[in-house]
Design an enzyme around this catalytic site. Structure first.
Site, PDB file in Angstrom:
ATOM      1  N   ARG A   1      48.995  41.287  56.933  1.00  0.00           N
ATOM      2  CA  ARG A   1      48.403  41.257  58.271  1.00  0.00           C
ATOM      3  C   ARG A   1      47.244  40.279  58.365  1.00  0.00           C
ATOM      4  NH1 ARG A   1      50.258  46.269  57.100  1.00  0.00           N
ATOM      5  NH2 ARG A   1      48.280  46.835  56.175  1.00  0.00           N
TER       6      ARG A   1
ATOM      7  N   GLU B   1      45.271  52.462  43.498  1.00  0.00           N
ATOM      8  CA  GLU B   1      45.178  53.881  43.138  1.00  0.00           C
ATOM      9  C   GLU B   1      46.122  54.218  41.990  1.00  0.00           C
ATOM     10  OE1 GLU B   1      45.874  56.550  46.453  1.00  0.00           O
ATOM     11  OE2 GLU B   1      45.321  54.944  47.820  1.00  0.00           O
TER      12      GLU B   1
END
Length: 183
Positions: free
Chosen positions: A66, A103
């Protein structure tokens, strides 16, 4: 009866939240609804640039994916070139790579080794600032090219995840248009 005047919208008003995407417990901040609205997109680009008015930039760098949409629009507005920072294996020429933590592991981003001239003044743009890992990797790549990152601009900040603090510790000026609590 006199019609009620339209209430001005903020960038935040154009962003929808999708619960439990991509995983349960995640509140996904979807900027595609912002991109789809001409007024929202114009407002976004103008506000991303506002704090940098008067600064000289040689290029805008955008983080995949994006950040490409926003970075291209910002580069157009500034009259500069655009440098894509892509996921590993997506650029055809010789590249520099930078790993960063996720993560659940690590990922790698790349930039062409000839994307910028040493000393180029660059604005880094992306849609979302969470932990700051991708942005830190992008900054490292730009600096490896000899560029000077003048600032970083993001649409959404998720302050609880600490990305702003991490980038500010690097001495980066950070500009965000809105923030959301929670991840």
């Amino acid at each position: 009866m006199t019609p009620k005047p339209l209430q001005a919208k903020t960038v935040r008003d154009y962003i929808r939240t999708i619960p439990d995407f991509p995983h349960e417990g995640i509140m996904f901040r979807d900027v595609t609804t912002l991109f789809a609205d001409a007024r929202g997109m114009r407002l976004c680009v103008d506000q991303l640039l506002a704090p940098f008015a008067g600064d000289r930039f040689d290029a805008v760098a955008g983080l995949e994916a994006r950040g490409f949409i926003l970075g291209g629009a910002v580069a157009h507005q500034l009259g500069t070139g655009f440098v894509p920072i892509r996921k590993k294996g997506k650029l055809p020429g010789k590249t520099f790579e930078q790993d960063y933590a996720l993560e659940y592991g690590t990922a790698t981003v790349e930039v062409h080794v000839d994307a910028l001239q040493p000393g180029a003044r660059v604005l880094l743009v992306d849609d979302l600032l969470a932990t700051g890992g991708t942005a830190k990797a992008g900054i490292a790549l730009l600096e490896r090219l000899g560029a000077e990152v003048i600032g970083c601009a993001f649409v959404v900040d998720l302050p609880e995840l600490g990305g702003r603090a991490a980038l500010e510790q690097m001495g980066m000026p950070i500009h965000t248009l809105c923030s959301f609590d929670g991840a």
